[in-house]
Design an enzyme around this catalytic site. Sequence first.
Site, PDB file in Angstrom:
ATOM      1  N   ASN A   7     -24.953  -0.281 -31.025  1.00 40.77           N
ATOM      2  CA  ASN A   7     -25.954  -0.060 -29.979  1.00 40.77           C
ATOM      3  C   ASN A   7     -27.295  -0.547 -30.518  1.00 40.77           C
ATOM      4  O   ASN A   7     -27.887   0.088 -31.390  1.00 40.77           O
ATOM      5  CB  ASN A   7     -26.010   1.442 -29.643  1.00 40.77           C
ATOM      6  CG  ASN A   7     -27.112   1.777 -28.653  1.00 40.77           C
ATOM      7  OD1 ASN A   7     -27.746   0.886 -28.085  1.00 40.77           O
ATOM      8  ND2 ASN A   7     -27.338   3.070 -28.451  1.00 40.77           N
ATOM      9  N   LYS A   9     -30.080  -0.688 -29.067  1.00 44.26           N
ATOM     10  CA  LYS A   9     -31.221   0.044 -28.498  1.00 44.26           C
ATOM     11  C   LYS A   9     -32.328  -0.941 -28.073  1.00 44.26           C
ATOM     12  O   LYS A   9     -32.020  -2.058 -27.648  1.00 44.26           O
ATOM     13  CB  LYS A   9     -31.719   1.111 -29.470  1.00 44.26           C
ATOM     14  CG  LYS A   9     -30.575   2.059 -29.895  1.00 44.26           C
ATOM     15  CD  LYS A   9     -31.039   3.285 -30.624  1.00 44.26           C
ATOM     16  CE  LYS A   9     -29.842   4.153 -30.991  1.00 44.26           C
ATOM     17  NZ  LYS A   9     -30.204   5.392 -31.658  1.00 44.26           N
ATOM     18  N   HIS A  93     -26.374   8.566 -23.170  1.00 47.16           N
ATOM     19  CA  HIS A  93     -26.935   8.605 -24.531  1.00 47.16           C
ATOM     20  C   HIS A  93     -28.022   9.679 -24.590  1.00 47.16           C
ATOM     21  O   HIS A  93     -28.796   9.849 -23.644  1.00 47.16           O
ATOM     22  CB  HIS A  93     -27.509   7.240 -24.913  1.00 47.16           C
ATOM     23  CG  HIS A  93     -27.769   7.122 -26.379  1.00 47.16           C
ATOM     24  ND1 HIS A  93     -28.865   7.719 -26.982  1.00 47.16           N
ATOM     25  CD2 HIS A  93     -27.076   6.525 -27.369  1.00 47.16           C
ATOM     26  CE1 HIS A  93     -28.827   7.470 -28.280  1.00 47.16           C
ATOM     27  NE2 HIS A  93     -27.748   6.753 -28.545  1.00 47.16           N
ATOM     28  N   GLU A  95     -30.776   9.742 -26.011  1.00 50.39           N
ATOM     29  CA  GLU A  95     -32.146   9.252 -25.814  1.00 50.39           C
ATOM     30  C   GLU A  95     -32.470   9.159 -24.324  1.00 50.39           C
ATOM     31  O   GLU A  95     -33.605   9.392 -23.915  1.00 50.39           O
ATOM     32  CB  GLU A  95     -32.331   7.894 -26.525  1.00 50.39           C
ATOM     33  CG  GLU A  95     -32.414   8.087 -28.027  1.00 50.39           C
ATOM     34  CD  GLU A  95     -31.912   6.912 -28.852  1.00 50.39           C
ATOM     35  OE1 GLU A  95     -31.750   5.802 -28.326  1.00 50.39           O
ATOM     36  OE2 GLU A  95     -31.679   7.133 -30.064  1.00 50.39           O
ATOM     37  N   GLU A 163     -22.251  12.276 -30.549  1.00 47.69           N
ATOM     38  CA  GLU A 163     -23.447  11.950 -31.318  1.00 47.69           C
ATOM     39  C   GLU A 163     -24.335  13.187 -31.386  1.00 47.69           C
ATOM     40  O   GLU A 163     -25.118  13.443 -30.453  1.00 47.69           O
ATOM     41  CB  GLU A 163     -24.229  10.814 -30.647  1.00 47.69           C
ATOM     42  CG  GLU A 163     -23.494   9.498 -30.576  1.00 47.69           C
ATOM     43  CD  GLU A 163     -24.460   8.312 -30.486  1.00 47.69           C
ATOM     44  OE1 GLU A 163     -24.351   7.425 -31.340  1.00 47.69           O
ATOM     45  OE2 GLU A 163     -25.318   8.287 -29.594  1.00 47.69           O
ATOM     46  N   GLY A 169     -30.519   8.509 -36.105  1.00 53.52           N
ATOM     47  CA  GLY A 169     -31.706   7.865 -36.660  1.00 53.52           C
ATOM     48  C   GLY A 169     -32.420   8.677 -37.725  1.00 53.52           C
ATOM     49  O   GLY A 169     -33.551   8.365 -38.089  1.00 53.52           O
ATOM     50  N   SER A 208     -26.382   8.083 -37.706  1.00 49.06           N
ATOM     51  CA  SER A 208     -26.611   7.647 -39.085  1.00 49.06           C
ATOM     52  C   SER A 208     -25.345   7.151 -39.789  1.00 49.06           C
ATOM     53  O   SER A 208     -25.144   7.396 -40.979  1.00 49.06           O
ATOM     54  CB  SER A 208     -27.284   8.770 -39.894  1.00 49.06           C
ATOM     55  OG  SER A 208     -28.543   9.103 -39.321  1.00 49.06           O
ATOM     56  N   GLY A 230     -28.920   1.892 -35.994  1.00 48.90           N
ATOM     57  CA  GLY A 230     -29.674   1.105 -36.968  1.00 48.90           C
ATOM     58  C   GLY A 230     -28.836   0.131 -37.787  1.00 48.90           C
ATOM     59  O   GLY A 230     -29.237  -1.029 -37.989  1.00 48.90           O
TER      60      GLY A 230
HETATM   61  P1  13P Z   1     -28.236   5.590 -35.662  1.00 46.27           P
HETATM   62  O1  13P Z   1     -26.941   4.954 -36.153  1.00 46.27           O
HETATM   63  O2  13P Z   1     -29.417   4.715 -35.866  1.00 46.27           O
HETATM   64  O3  13P Z   1     -28.388   6.984 -36.175  1.00 46.27           O
HETATM   65  O4  13P Z   1     -28.088   5.711 -34.069  1.00 46.27           O
HETATM   66  C1  13P Z   1     -26.949   6.294 -33.547  1.00 46.27           C
HETATM   67  C2  13P Z   1     -26.946   6.085 -32.081  1.00 46.27           C
HETATM   68  O5  13P Z   1     -27.719   6.697 -31.362  1.00 46.27           O
HETATM   69  C3  13P Z   1     -26.012   5.093 -31.536  1.00 46.27           C
HETATM   70  O6  13P Z   1     -25.951   5.170 -30.147  1.00 46.27           O
END
Ligand code: 13P
Length: 250
Positions: A7, A9, A93, A95, A163, A169, A208, A230
């Site tokens: 992803n 983002k 998600h 977010e 998640e 993150g 992560s 990330g």
């Molecule tokens: P990270 O791998 O950066 O923690 O993000 C996870 C995520 O939200 C994937 O959708």
Amino acid sequence: MGLIVGNWKMNTTVTSAIMLANAVKVQIEGQFGPEVVVCPPYVSLYSVSETLRGSRISVGAQNMHSETNNGAFTGEISAEMLAQICQYVIVGHSERRTYFSETDLFINLKLLAALSAGITPILCVGEKREDRDSGRAHDIVSSQLDANLNGMDLDSKIVVAYEPVWAIGTGQSASPEIAQDMMFHIREILADLLGNQSEAIPLLYGGSVNEDNIGVYVSQADIDGALVGGASLNAGAFCRLIANASRTER
Ligand code: 13P
């Protein structure tokens, strides 16, 4: 066979998205391993899907609108529009739940709209830090699944990603025990909701994940792969993660 989803983002320009997709494609070409999906920002979806045409990498969108009729929804993208260029779409998600106040009902409508357009939704669920600390993690995830899968045909093709919000993150990935415990819980809920069909649903861990810890997740009994943020933005790191996932698959 597992599933690794990147992803991206709100990262990359059209130019750098094409370069990233191409670098991943070249590096994993000819290798045997998990199914791979990348989810670039909307503006790069078409270019990335063209870049990856004929490769073993599928393309997913990061979001969509639930409305199935075209019309006056300025700035929104429908499942029908996505269906020409992607096979997957991320819905729910954390977010989007947090920063854009998306409700369980809205996410449910998106999931149903994706399915009717022939796109596989990757439904994200997960608890916040305070929910885990107060012992409510399982309840939160159950109620998200209950609401978000409402009205779905039992044999629909979906993916579920767990998640935990506190692991996204932050570099504080969930321990494999915590992740596996929740995946087992998710499997039980899916079995209750969908019966035997639920066994075919891939369960991904996200939060992560990187090339060093992917192995411990995919070796858990109920984890089929990962949703990676990330660590999917660097082609070398992402390809090593994919390689490590296939090496340690159970
Ligand atoms: P990270 O791998 O950066 O923690 O993000 C996870 C995520 O939200 C994937 O959708």
